[in-house]
Structure formats: structure tokens, C-alpha cells
Design a protein around this motif. Sequence first.
Motif: not given
Length: 250
Positions: A237-250
Motif C-alpha cells: 500500500d505504501c509503495a502504491a501511494l508513493a508511486a501515485s505521487k511520483g516518488r518511486v517507480a514500481i
Amino acid sequence: CAQMSKAEYVDLSGLRLDGRRPHELRKLSAKLGVVSRATGSAILDHGHTKIVASVYGPRECSSRAKEEHDRSIVNCDVFMAPFAQANRRKRTRGDRVGSEVAALIRQTFEAVLFTSVYPRSQIDITVEVLHADGPVRASAINCVTLAMIDAGLPLRDFVTACDVGYIDGHVLVDLNDLESSARGAELCVALMPNVQEVSSTHLEPKLPLDALPMVMESAMEASKEVYKLLQAIVLEDCAALAASKGRVAI
């Protein structure tokens, strides 16, 4: 009705009624942030049990008489949906079970939350049991843990729980409804897995004293397995949230 025979709960090949091994968990999945109006929320599916937990607050106390000057208070309400349990006898027990589970959740999270961070406030927990397949205490605690994390509230540790039954001399982890109906002893243990502390326990009815160590150990080990599952859900969930804000790539 007459109690089922021992062979029906664990057969000669060591399998239970639903095909699991005695120490095997049912399938568990969950999703965070499912109730938009709540500070934090989660929905959890554990076997055929389905629970929604919502957390509101911290917010101003609804009653000045109840507020504490040095900490927040924790309230909890548990609602059993009319269709949550198919058995009519169990539906009549819904209110009592809901009150017991609410008290257990309140006790569990008062010990885990850093309530001193929010003096003169209250944190409200609402749990809705949409379907119950066996005891709901552990699933409710696990769902509230995810809702607390979604709300961003400060916790000493994860809290994970599991129900363990002692039926006809067998220790069975994560009981389903048929196993729970055997009326054997059921122990629910809420564990803080990183600090290795028990947050709360609930036992009913009586358990033979010589069986307590192995039942307790099984409950703690199962709670650690639940922790691995919940931790993976939170990280995803944290990774998906960060990706949605453009902070990490999954």
C-alpha cells in the motif's frame, strides 16, 4: 446436537475439515483506505470472514467528564451485520459477542497506542463484521491494526492476533465456524511481534492447564505469521501511494 468425533476434526492423514494442516492459516487479504470519511480504514478478508474497521480522530472529547488531561481515550463499537452469521442461535448472541470484542479491542490498543501524544482527546474505532466464519476477535484486531496504520496514528508496534482452539486433544490454529462450534477451548492472543510482547489475551471456556503452553506457543507463532502477511499488505500500500505521487517507480 452431539459433538463431532475426533476423526472429523483432524483425520488420519492429519488434515482438518477444510483441508488445512493443524497449524495452517486460512487465506488472508486486505485493503487500506476504504472508508473515505474516516481518518483511517481497512477491509480484511480472512477465510470467509469479512470485516471493515474505521478509525476516527484523535478529536475533541464528546464529553468533558470523560476526557483525560494527559492522554487520549479509546472508544470502540463493534456491529454484527444481520446476515453475518447464518446460525439463528448465534445471531441472538451477536450483541454480547460484539460487546466482548469491543472491550478486547479497546484493551489491546490502549496498550499499544501512544495516547499521551494526544491529551484531552478521543480516538473512536468502529468495526463492522459483514460475515463471520468462526471467531472474529483476531480478525477484528488485525483489521483495526491496518486502519490505525492507515490513519497514521503512533503505535508501539504492529499488533497481530490469531485464535487457536484445543479440540479433542488437537491444537488447531485459526478456527473456522465448524471447528468453533465444537465448543472446545479457544485462545485469542494479540501480539506485538517486534517487541515480543503480548498485548492482550482472551480465553473461553476453560483450557486444561497442561495444554496451555502449547496452545499459547501456537497462538504466538501464528500471530507472527499473520504479521508477515499484514506487513506485506502495508508495504504494498505504501509503495502504491508513493508511486501515485511520483516518488518511486514500481
